[in-house]
Design an enzyme around this catalytic site. Structure first.
Site, PDB file in Angstrom:
ATOM      1  N   GLN A  98      73.498  21.742  32.804  1.00 46.39           N
ATOM      2  CA  GLN A  98      73.426  20.857  31.662  1.00 46.39           C
ATOM      3  C   GLN A  98      71.988  20.545  31.256  1.00 46.39           C
ATOM      4  O   GLN A  98      71.667  20.487  30.061  1.00 46.39           O
ATOM      5  CB  GLN A  98      74.175  19.563  31.971  1.00 46.39           C
ATOM      6  CG  GLN A  98      74.414  18.683  30.763  1.00 46.39           C
ATOM      7  CD  GLN A  98      75.218  17.446  31.123  1.00 46.39           C
ATOM      8  OE1 GLN A  98      74.644  16.441  31.530  1.00 46.39           O
ATOM      9  NE2 GLN A  98      76.538  17.530  30.992  1.00 46.39           N
ATOM     10  N   GLU A 121      43.586  21.351  10.288  1.00 46.97           N
ATOM     11  CA  GLU A 121      44.082  20.988   8.957  1.00 46.97           C
ATOM     12  C   GLU A 121      44.721  19.598   8.946  1.00 46.97           C
ATOM     13  O   GLU A 121      45.730  19.361   8.301  1.00 46.97           O
ATOM     14  CB  GLU A 121      45.052  22.049   8.431  1.00 46.97           C
ATOM     15  CG  GLU A 121      44.340  23.365   8.167  1.00 46.97           C
ATOM     16  CD  GLU A 121      45.051  24.221   7.153  1.00 46.97           C
ATOM     17  OE1 GLU A 121      45.487  23.681   6.128  1.00 46.97           O
ATOM     18  OE2 GLU A 121      45.150  25.420   7.397  1.00 46.97           O
ATOM     19  N   LEU A 149      61.427  28.501  32.199  1.00 55.04           N
ATOM     20  CA  LEU A 149      61.107  29.693  32.987  1.00 55.04           C
ATOM     21  C   LEU A 149      60.573  29.357  34.369  1.00 55.04           C
ATOM     22  O   LEU A 149      60.478  30.233  35.238  1.00 55.04           O
ATOM     23  CB  LEU A 149      60.089  30.561  32.246  1.00 55.04           C
ATOM     24  CG  LEU A 149      60.675  31.650  31.338  1.00 55.04           C
ATOM     25  CD1 LEU A 149      61.395  31.065  30.138  1.00 55.04           C
ATOM     26  CD2 LEU A 149      59.600  32.629  30.887  1.00 55.04           C
TER      27      LEU A 149
END
Length: 403
Positions: A298, A383, A358
């Site tokens: 889960q 930006e 991972l």
């Protein structure tokens, strides 16, 4: 008219075409050029040969009345590899500056040299940030002084963190013409190829986007012809006169460029996030621990659900802002900043989750998620930092000069 979120046939074709280039050229080469930390001229040339690098591509994407073609193309390219994609897309910021502030004649004169051609590609650079003027664009110290006798502008100053700085054929530089007026006393100038006095001593080493060239740029008595002032002197003089009389003006050069580019930059962040999400989803389906795929746990499944939800939510904000910008709708609630803020923070969160899913493998360069994690962070910084985006939104919705 029926409302629809379906892409048109042209948009679908564009998406699939760019995705094919990203999958076949950018994705396989990403790790190599990240390690080399060099400008990938062969990749840029390949993009030019297939029509992905050049003004014609940008013009066609911009002509889409929905405004979606540009973010669609950028999401797919940056899904392939952000460093390589930025080496291709970085020139568009200089082009956006010329488009946003220049005349049609200046657009015709200066945009083609930004790209070169497929055999000899070139790049353009937009130089705005300075060591003491990042988010605070009003603090720009680079000066432009008009030499009336020779009809030349003389530029002096230092620019920092310029994409393609020093290696560009064309540099677009923002400078202060009247420092007393702050940001309203600034203008943008084209520095043509081979201009004396422009130098860049070294390429900066970065956390991510390593294939994209970033450097400081120094301007020491750089003389450019009068025609290199974007918009022309008559328009500048009129704007400065209004500013001195405390009348409303059209704003300053850097912010106009950023307003045009924010949804596109946000789409880049989504591409990075989507790459990490898709990779970690595939990994979780195939990685077996305790006798079952980890996707059946889960905690992992919920993380993937959150990743997908946040990516889709960010994309909708980007598409809205892109449509508004293309159709001249005012960003009354800071919608452009919303798209950049959300997409940048989603990219950081999603790539971090991908590394976690991972586990130890995610920390290794054997898998690309660690590179995407490094690449993602810049989207909360350049930006306009996340803090500045929140400031823009807060000012827009409250009507107060929040500080």
């Amino acid at each position: 008219m029926e409302f629809s979120l379906d892409l048109t046939e042209e948009q679908t074709t564009l998406r699939d075409w760019v995705h094919g280039f990203a999958e076949g050229v950018l994705r396989p080469a990403g790790a190599e050029w990240d390690e080399r930390e060099e400008t990938p001229w062969p990749v840029i040339s390949e993009a030019a040969k297939v029509g992905l690098y050049g003004f014609e591509f940008l013009a066609n994407a911009w002509s889409d009345p929905s405004g979606l073609s540009m973010p669609i193309a950028n999401e797919e390219m940056f899904w392939g590899d952000a460093g390589l994609a930025m080496s291709i897309a970085g020139t568009s910021l200089a082009v956006a500056a010329i488009f946003g502030s220049g005349t049609p004649e200046q657009l015709a004169e200066w945009v083609p040299p930004c790209f070169g051609d497929a055999q000899n590609p070139a790049v353009g650079a937009f130089c705005s940030t300075e060591p003491e003027a990042g988010s605070d664009v009003a603090a720009i110290r680079t000066r432009a002084v008009y030499d009336e006798a020779n009809d030349e502008w003389v530029l002096n100053g230092q620019k920092a963190y310029a994409t393609n700085g020093g290696i560009a054929a064309v540099h677009v530089v923002t400078a202060s013409v009247d420092p007393a007026l702050g940001s309203r006393g600034q203008a943008a100038f084209v520095v043509p190829p081979g201009s004396k006095g422009l130098s860049s001593p070294r390429k900066l080493a970065k956390l991510g986007l390593r294939a994209s060239h970033t450097a400081d740029v120094f301007l020491d008595d750089v003389r450019v012809p009068g025609r290199c002032l974007l918009g022309g002197k008559e328009a500048l003089d009129a704007r400065l006169a209004r500013a001195r009389e405390k009348q409303r003006t059209s704003g300053q050069a850097s912010m106009r460029t950023f307003e045009l580019s924010r949804p596109t930059v946000a789409a880049q962040a989504i591409g990075v996030a989507r790459a990490a999400y898709e990779y970690s989803l595939d990994y979780a389906r195939n990685r077996v621990q305790f006798g079952r795929p980890i996707v059946e746990n889960q905690a992992v499944a919920f993380a993937l659900a959150d990743m997908r939800m946040e990516i889709d939510a960010a994309r909708l904000l980007v598409w809205r802002a892109a449509w508004m910008g293309r159709n001249n709708r005012p960003f009354a609630a800071g919608e452009g900043s919303m798209s950049k803020l959300k997409a940048g923070e989603v990219a950081v969160a999603v790539t971090e989750k991908a590394v976690q899913i991972l586990g130890g493998a995610g920390y290794l360069r054997e898998h690309p998620v660690e590179r995407w994690y490094r690449d993602a962070k810049i989207y909360t910084i350049f930006e306009g930092t996340s803090e500045i985006q929140r400031l823009v939104i807060a000012r827009a919705i409250t009507g107060h000069q929040i500080r």
